[in-house]
Design an enzyme around this catalytic site. Structure first.
Site, mmCIF file in Angstrom:
data_model
loop_
_atom_site.group_PDB
_atom_site.id
_atom_site.type_symbol
_atom_site.label_atom_id
_atom_site.label_comp_id
_atom_site.label_asym_id
_atom_site.label_seq_id
_atom_site.Cartn_x
_atom_site.Cartn_y
_atom_site.Cartn_z
ATOM 1 N N ARG A 1 -3.291 4.728 6.026
ATOM 2 C CA ARG A 1 -2.841 5.272 7.302
ATOM 3 C C ARG A 1 -3.650 6.505 7.719
ATOM 4 N NH1 ARG A 1 3.070 4.263 9.115
ATOM 5 N NH2 ARG A 1 1.719 4.139 10.936
ATOM 6 N N HIS B 1 10.594 7.965 5.414
ATOM 7 C CA HIS B 1 10.620 8.747 6.665
ATOM 8 C C HIS B 1 12.089 9.018 7.007
ATOM 9 C CE1 HIS B 1 6.605 6.653 7.811
ATOM 10 N NE2 HIS B 1 6.337 7.897 7.462
ATOM 11 N N CYS C 1 10.628 2.011 14.012
ATOM 12 C CA CYS C 1 9.262 2.309 13.540
ATOM 13 C C CYS C 1 8.225 1.804 14.524
ATOM 14 C CB CYS C 1 8.976 1.624 12.216
ATOM 15 S SG CYS C 1 10.020 2.112 10.864
ATOM 16 N N GLU D 1 3.710 12.974 9.686
ATOM 17 C CA GLU D 1 3.899 11.542 9.962
ATOM 18 C C GLU D 1 4.570 11.312 11.312
ATOM 19 O OE1 GLU D 1 3.691 8.760 7.134
ATOM 20 O OE2 GLU D 1 2.384 10.117 6.024
ATOM 21 N N LEU E 1 0.797 -1.233 0.000
ATOM 22 C CA LEU E 1 0.000 0.000 0.000
ATOM 23 C C LEU E 1 0.826 1.278 0.000
ATOM 24 C CD1 LEU E 1 -2.732 -1.095 2.580
ATOM 25 C CD2 LEU E 1 -2.930 -0.983 0.096
ATOM 26 N N GLY F 1 6.744 4.257 -2.435
ATOM 27 C CA GLY F 1 7.965 4.874 -1.895
ATOM 28 C C GLY F 1 8.582 4.063 -0.772
ATOM 29 N N ASN F 2 7.868 3.024 -0.313
ATOM 30 C CA ASN F 2 8.376 2.117 0.715
ATOM 31 C C ASN F 2 8.696 0.811 -0.017
ATOM 32 O OD1 ASN F 2 8.372 -0.045 2.545
ATOM 33 N ND2 ASN F 2 6.859 0.873 3.894
ATOM 34 N N ILE F 3 9.988 0.562 -0.195
ATOM 35 C CA ILE F 3 10.404 -0.505 -1.111
ATOM 36 C C ILE F 3 10.001 -1.885 -0.599
ATOM 37 C CG2 ILE F 3 12.467 -1.594 -2.120
ATOM 38 C CD1 ILE F 3 13.499 1.357 -2.366
ATOM 39 N N ALA F 4 10.123 -2.102 0.705
ATOM 40 C CA ALA F 4 9.753 -3.422 1.245
ATOM 41 C C ALA F 4 8.265 -3.679 1.029
ATOM 42 C CB ALA F 4 10.098 -3.488 2.730
#
Ligand code: SUG
Length: 417
Positions: A129, A230, A348, A162, A21, A24-27
């Site tokens: 989120r 982040h 996180c 955030e 979802l 920009g968050n590769i994992a």
């Protein structure tokens, strides 16, 4: 009891799944569609808390949110029975586990009124989120109801915020007045910028910070474009130490000079790109470690994900660092692989609050006995596995409702039902 750092870890919720979802968050993108293991995930989270309690650190928790979020779906004119596939995963996301995004915190020594201020993050950039904040606000208002705290609702959603993942505090010691560093993005290559400068500035005003001791620092475009969605993916601070990647900030000479001017004792431990590339830093979550002060004068330690040990350039650099004479003396490795597969490392998973533990609602604090009770609830109620199509199953929805009820009962938190 004196002011201390308390880490409030988000319990990993029973709906933990891999839906890809977060652009920009590769994992998150890489692991989209995999089968998740919510029970193992939540137990990994508890073991991290146990590990840190055993180091002598104060530990708290935040709860998973109600999922599926039927109230949110109502606002979108639909129901869990009829929700379009484009919205379904967002209604189930367990993303509230990443408590570093719950709120920004300014401890009492930094604020005009001598209270600890918390501003809940609006998390408006990612749909899944953006509906966390109402329940986060309810939990924080309960946990921090004492006069020692002021809990603010989110800043207007026009400006993305955030939370603590984009905020660092440096100080001579936890109880001394600090320099608060707000890191925002201006550009992120092809990826979205999640922290807006105006949101950071609003939080600083709301918290009553001394404008002379608040810094607003632009995250580098290269870092966001490489997957550091982040700031806490490329930098972490604790007391007088800043541990960061060489490419974390757009204008690092100016930032470092401001920091040194405001806090002459600041020590900057910078990892050069020649030793660890941005890609390796992001893949390993080297900087998403918890940097903590060990009790009894044992110096500082990094609590790292196993992926850091698995990445040769990173582990080599870390071993050389602790063999030297720097402020970071020890390395501890924890297994949070289920969370890591969605881009959430040890840092996180926790919201760090500097306060007197006696002023916090004790139901949100944990010791090992409470962790044992929570493990029993998780073993009994958390799904063993969730595949993408399981989100369509009413039996899963019922299991999630049951898991929440059991957790609230175990924690004596019926107010949140
Ligand atoms: O917002 N992942 C989270 C990870 C948050 C990490 N937090 C900090 N760096 N402090 C995010 O991108 C993935 C969910 C999914 O794809 O199913 C997710 O939301």
């Amino acid at each position: 009891m004196p002011i201390a750092e308390i880490n409030f870890d988000g319990i990993i919720g029973p709906s933990h799944n891999y839906s890809g979802l977060s652009l920009g968050n590769i994992a998150s993108a890489t692991n989209k569609g995999l089968v998740s293991h919510p029970r193992a995930a939540a137990l990994q989270g508890l073991e991290k808390m146990r590990h840190n309690i055993r180091l002598g650190l104060a530990q708290g928790l935040l709860l998973p949110h109600r999922r599926p979020d039927r109230a949110w779906l109502t606002k979108l004119g639909t129901t869990i029975e009829h929700v379009p596939a484009s919205l379904r995963p967002a209604a189930f996301s367990a993303s509230a586990m990443w408590a570093a995004n719950a709120a920004s915190i300014s401890p009492a020594p930094d604020t005009r009124d001598g209270r600890c201020h918390l501003t809940v993050a609006n998390l408006r950039t990612m749909a899944h989120r953006s509906h966390e904040w109402p329940e986060t606000l309810a939990q924080l208002r309960l946990a921090f109801a004492a006069d020692a705290f002021t809990v603010h609702p989110p800043v207007p959603a026009t400006f993305g915020d955030e939370g603590a993942a984009n905020h660092m505090r440096l100080s001579a010691s936890h109880g001394a007045p600090g320099v608060e560093v707000f890191v925002y993005g201006h550009r992120g290559g092809t990826y979205p910028v999640r922290q807006h400068e105006e949101a950071s500035r609003a939080v600083a005003r709301l918290h009553g910070l001394d404008p002379e001791r608040a810094l607003f620092v632009c995250q580098s475009e290269a870092a966001i474009a490489a997957g550091a969605f982040h700031n806490d993916v490329v930098a972490v601070a604790n007391e007088h130490v800043l541990f960061c990647h060489e490419q974390a900030f757009e204008d690092r000479p100016a930032f470092y000079a401001d920091l040194k001017r405001l806090l002459p004792e600041a020590e900057i431990v910078e990892v050069p790109a020649s030793a660890v590339t941005l890609e390796d830093a992001i893949r390993s979550y080297l900087f998403n470690a918890q940097l903590v002060t060990l009790p009894d004068g044992a110096g500082m330690a990094l609590i790292l994900p196993e992926e850091a040990r698995d990445t040769p350039s990173v582990w080599r650099w870390l071993e050389t660092m602790v063999a030297g004479n720097g402020p970071i003396r020890r390395l501890h490795v924890v297994d949070v692989r289920q969370s890591m597969a969605n881009g959430g490392g040890p840092a996180c998973l926790r919201l760090r609050i500097v306060a007197d533990p006696a002023t916090v609602d004790a139901r949100f604090l944990v010791d090992e006995a409470k962790l044992d009770r929570l493990a029993e609830v998780i073993e009994a109620h958390w799904p063993e596995a969730i595949a993408p199509n399981d989100l369509l199953e009413p039996a899963l929805w019922a299991q999630l409702d049951g898991a929440r009820a059991a957790l609230l009962q175990a924690l004596d938190l019926a107010e949140l039902a």
